[in-house]
Structure formats: structure tokens, C-alpha cells
Design a protein around this motif. Structure first.
Motif, PDB file in Angstrom:
ATOM      1  N   GLN A   9       0.817  -1.206   0.000  1.00  0.00           N
ATOM      2  CA  GLN A   9       0.000   0.000   0.000  1.00  0.00           C
ATOM      3  C   GLN A   9       0.859   1.267   0.000  1.00  0.00           C
ATOM      4  O   GLN A   9       0.465   2.271  -0.600  1.00  0.00           O
ATOM      5  CB  GLN A   9      -1.016   0.022   1.144  1.00  0.00           C
ATOM      6  CG  GLN A   9      -0.442   0.134   2.529  1.00  0.00           C
ATOM      7  CD  GLN A   9      -0.164  -1.225   3.143  1.00  0.00           C
ATOM      8  OE1 GLN A   9      -0.312  -2.269   2.491  1.00  0.00           O
ATOM      9  NE2 GLN A   9       0.236  -1.236   4.391  1.00  0.00           N
ATOM     10  N   ASP A  10       2.021   1.237   0.618  1.00  0.00           N
ATOM     11  CA  ASP A  10       2.900   2.408   0.588  1.00  0.00           C
ATOM     12  C   ASP A  10       3.415   2.682  -0.816  1.00  0.00           C
ATOM     13  O   ASP A  10       3.513   3.836  -1.244  1.00  0.00           O
ATOM     14  CB  ASP A  10       4.070   2.238   1.559  1.00  0.00           C
ATOM     15  CG  ASP A  10       3.615   2.220   3.014  1.00  0.00           C
ATOM     16  OD1 ASP A  10       2.582   2.848   3.340  1.00  0.00           O
ATOM     17  OD2 ASP A  10       4.299   1.569   3.826  1.00  0.00           O
ATOM     18  N   VAL A  23      -2.897  11.989  -2.144  1.00  0.00           N
ATOM     19  CA  VAL A  23      -3.275  10.834  -1.330  1.00  0.00           C
ATOM     20  C   VAL A  23      -2.443  10.880  -0.047  1.00  0.00           C
ATOM     21  O   VAL A  23      -1.220  10.791  -0.107  1.00  0.00           O
ATOM     22  CB  VAL A  23      -3.021   9.511  -2.088  1.00  0.00           C
ATOM     23  CG1 VAL A  23      -3.433   8.318  -1.253  1.00  0.00           C
ATOM     24  CG2 VAL A  23      -3.770   9.502  -3.420  1.00  0.00           C
ATOM     25  N   PRO A  24      -3.104  11.031   1.109  1.00  0.00           N
ATOM     26  CA  PRO A  24      -2.364  11.114   2.362  1.00  0.00           C
ATOM     27  C   PRO A  24      -1.677   9.797   2.730  1.00  0.00           C
ATOM     28  O   PRO A  24      -2.119   8.723   2.332  1.00  0.00           O
ATOM     29  CB  PRO A  24      -3.431  11.451   3.404  1.00  0.00           C
ATOM     30  CG  PRO A  24      -4.694  11.700   2.674  1.00  0.00           C
ATOM     31  CD  PRO A  24      -4.537  11.197   1.284  1.00  0.00           C
ATOM     32  N   SER A  25      -0.636   9.906   3.524  1.00  0.00           N
ATOM     33  CA  SER A  25       0.053   8.721   4.049  1.00  0.00           C
ATOM     34  C   SER A  25      -0.835   8.029   5.069  1.00  0.00           C
ATOM     35  O   SER A  25      -1.741   8.631   5.632  1.00  0.00           O
ATOM     36  CB  SER A  25       1.356   9.123   4.729  1.00  0.00           C
ATOM     37  OG  SER A  25       2.219   9.707   3.811  1.00  0.00           O
ATOM     38  N   ALA A  32      -6.816   4.459  -0.208  1.00  0.00           N
ATOM     39  CA  ALA A  32      -6.012   5.215  -1.175  1.00  0.00           C
ATOM     40  C   ALA A  32      -6.661   5.181  -2.559  1.00  0.00           C
ATOM     41  O   ALA A  32      -6.722   6.200  -3.248  1.00  0.00           O
ATOM     42  CB  ALA A  32      -4.595   4.652  -1.244  1.00  0.00           C
ATOM     43  N   CYS A  33      -7.168   4.024  -2.952  1.00  0.00           N
ATOM     44  CA  CYS A  33      -7.825   3.904  -4.255  1.00  0.00           C
ATOM     45  C   CYS A  33      -9.125   4.701  -4.277  1.00  0.00           C
ATOM     46  O   CYS A  33      -9.445   5.352  -5.272  1.00  0.00           O
ATOM     47  CB  CYS A  33      -8.077   2.442  -4.592  1.00  0.00           C
ATOM     48  SG  CYS A  33      -6.565   1.540  -5.003  1.00  0.00           S
ATOM     49  N   ALA A  34      -9.877   4.652  -3.180  1.00  0.00           N
ATOM     50  CA  ALA A  34     -11.114   5.432  -3.098  1.00  0.00           C
ATOM     51  C   ALA A  34     -10.798   6.923  -3.209  1.00  0.00           C
ATOM     52  O   ALA A  34     -11.510   7.665  -3.898  1.00  0.00           O
ATOM     53  CB  ALA A  34     -11.848   5.125  -1.796  1.00  0.00           C
ATOM     54  N   GLN A  35      -9.741   7.361  -2.561  1.00  0.00           N
ATOM     55  CA  GLN A  35      -9.319   8.763  -2.640  1.00  0.00           C
ATOM     56  C   GLN A  35      -8.894   9.118  -4.064  1.00  0.00           C
ATOM     57  O   GLN A  35      -9.202  10.193  -4.561  1.00  0.00           O
ATOM     58  CB  GLN A  35      -8.158   8.993  -1.667  1.00  0.00           C
ATOM     59  CG  GLN A  35      -7.571  10.382  -1.676  1.00  0.00           C
ATOM     60  CD  GLN A  35      -8.399  11.380  -0.909  1.00  0.00           C
ATOM     61  OE1 GLN A  35      -9.208  11.008  -0.071  1.00  0.00           O
ATOM     62  NE2 GLN A  35      -8.217  12.642  -1.204  1.00  0.00           N
ATOM     63  N   ASP A  71      -8.914  -3.873  -8.067  1.00  0.00           N
ATOM     64  CA  ASP A  71     -10.054  -4.556  -8.697  1.00  0.00           C
ATOM     65  C   ASP A  71     -11.402  -3.983  -8.264  1.00  0.00           C
ATOM     66  O   ASP A  71     -12.333  -3.907  -9.064  1.00  0.00           O
ATOM     67  CB  ASP A  71     -10.026  -6.048  -8.381  1.00  0.00           C
ATOM     68  CG  ASP A  71      -8.889  -6.781  -9.074  1.00  0.00           C
ATOM     69  OD1 ASP A  71      -8.258  -6.206  -9.991  1.00  0.00           O
ATOM     70  OD2 ASP A  71      -8.615  -7.932  -8.686  1.00  0.00           O
ATOM     71  N   GLN A  72     -11.517  -3.601  -6.998  1.00  0.00           N
ATOM     72  CA  GLN A  72     -12.809  -3.174  -6.464  1.00  0.00           C
ATOM     73  C   GLN A  72     -13.028  -1.671  -6.488  1.00  0.00           C
ATOM     74  O   GLN A  72     -14.174  -1.226  -6.426  1.00  0.00           O
ATOM     75  CB  GLN A  72     -12.989  -3.696  -5.038  1.00  0.00           C
ATOM     76  CG  GLN A  72     -13.097  -5.198  -4.983  1.00  0.00           C
ATOM     77  CD  GLN A  72     -13.279  -5.726  -3.569  1.00  0.00           C
ATOM     78  OE1 GLN A  72     -13.216  -4.995  -2.598  1.00  0.00           O
ATOM     79  NE2 GLN A  72     -13.505  -7.027  -3.465  1.00  0.00           N
ATOM     80  N   GLN A  73     -11.960  -0.891  -6.561  1.00  0.00           N
ATOM     81  CA  GLN A  73     -12.093   0.568  -6.527  1.00  0.00           C
ATOM     82  C   GLN A  73     -11.703   1.214  -7.861  1.00  0.00           C
ATOM     83  O   GLN A  73     -12.511   1.907  -8.462  1.00  0.00           O
ATOM     84  CB  GLN A  73     -11.221   1.158  -5.412  1.00  0.00           C
ATOM     85  CG  GLN A  73     -11.569   0.717  -4.019  1.00  0.00           C
ATOM     86  CD  GLN A  73     -12.787   1.433  -3.475  1.00  0.00           C
ATOM     87  OE1 GLN A  73     -13.099   2.543  -3.874  1.00  0.00           O
ATOM     88  NE2 GLN A  73     -13.472   0.795  -2.561  1.00  0.00           N
ATOM     89  N   LEU A  74     -10.464   0.978  -8.281  1.00  0.00           N
ATOM     90  CA  LEU A  74      -9.956   1.686  -9.453  1.00  0.00           C
ATOM     91  C   LEU A  74     -10.594   1.226 -10.759  1.00  0.00           C
ATOM     92  O   LEU A  74     -11.057   2.054 -11.549  1.00  0.00           O
ATOM     93  CB  LEU A  74      -8.433   1.547  -9.546  1.00  0.00           C
ATOM     94  CG  LEU A  74      -7.607   2.175  -8.435  1.00  0.00           C
ATOM     95  CD1 LEU A  74      -6.124   2.029  -8.733  1.00  0.00           C
ATOM     96  CD2 LEU A  74      -7.964   3.626  -8.222  1.00  0.00           C
ATOM     97  N   LEU A  75     -10.588  -0.068 -11.001  1.00  0.00           N
ATOM     98  CA  LEU A  75     -11.102  -0.555 -12.290  1.00  0.00           C
ATOM     99  C   LEU A  75     -12.578  -0.203 -12.508  1.00  0.00           C
ATOM    100  O   LEU A  75     -12.921   0.312 -13.579  1.00  0.00           O
ATOM    101  CB  LEU A  75     -10.855  -2.057 -12.424  1.00  0.00           C
ATOM    102  CG  LEU A  75      -9.375  -2.469 -12.515  1.00  0.00           C
ATOM    103  CD1 LEU A  75      -9.242  -3.986 -12.580  1.00  0.00           C
ATOM    104  CD2 LEU A  75      -8.700  -1.815 -13.703  1.00  0.00           C
TER     105      LEU A  75
END
Length: 85
Positions: A9-10, A23-25, A32-35, A71-75
């Protein structure tokens, strides 16, 4: 930390930042993907699509949580944006 053979994730957050996304740490891969997909416009969608293609076609191992977030957020968000544009 970026390792040549592992994407966590980092690494995902670092790569999202590298394409200009704020995208904040400390976020999970899912957060992160939702953001990253909030307020998509043509330029952001294009950069995000290129990043996803690079991640998925590369030789690095993507940790399961990161792959699931992609798969669940970005695509789905990129597909929905493409259809609405």
C-alpha cells in the motif's frame, strides 16, 4: 518502501502521488484507491488508467490487499468514468 518485486500500500500511495494525486500517508490500499478516484477528470482518469496498466502488466508481485483495492475501486471507477465521458 518500493521494492522491485513487491507492491504494497505504501508503494501504491507513492505511485498515486507520482501521477499528481493528493493521497495522504497512512491510508489502506482500499482507502487510497477510493481517494484516487474522487473527482476524476479526463487527465486524472488517463494517468490513473496508465498507472493501473503499468502495475498489472509489470513483473512485480502485487500484495493481495492492493490487488483487491485495484479490482474493487480503481477498475470499476475508471470503467464508469469512460462510459460517462
Amino acid at each position: 518502501m518500493m521494492h522491485a518485486d513487491l507492491i504494497d500500500q505504501d508503494d501504491l500511495i507513492s505511485q498515486l502521488r507520482a501521477i499528481g494525486l493528493d493521497v495522504p500517508s497512512g491510508l489502506s490500499a482500499e482507502q487510497a484507491c477510493a481517494q484516487a478516484v474522487r473527482g476524476l477528470n479526463d487527465d486524472r482518469a488517463r494517468a490513473l488508467r496508465q498507472l493501473v496498466e503499468k502495475l498489472l502488466s509489470g513483473s512485480a508481485t502485487i500484495l493481495p490487499a492492493v490487488r483487491q483495492a485495484i479490482d474493487q475501486q480503481l477498475l470499476p471507477a475508471l470503467a464508469a468514468y469512460k462510459q460517462s465521458a
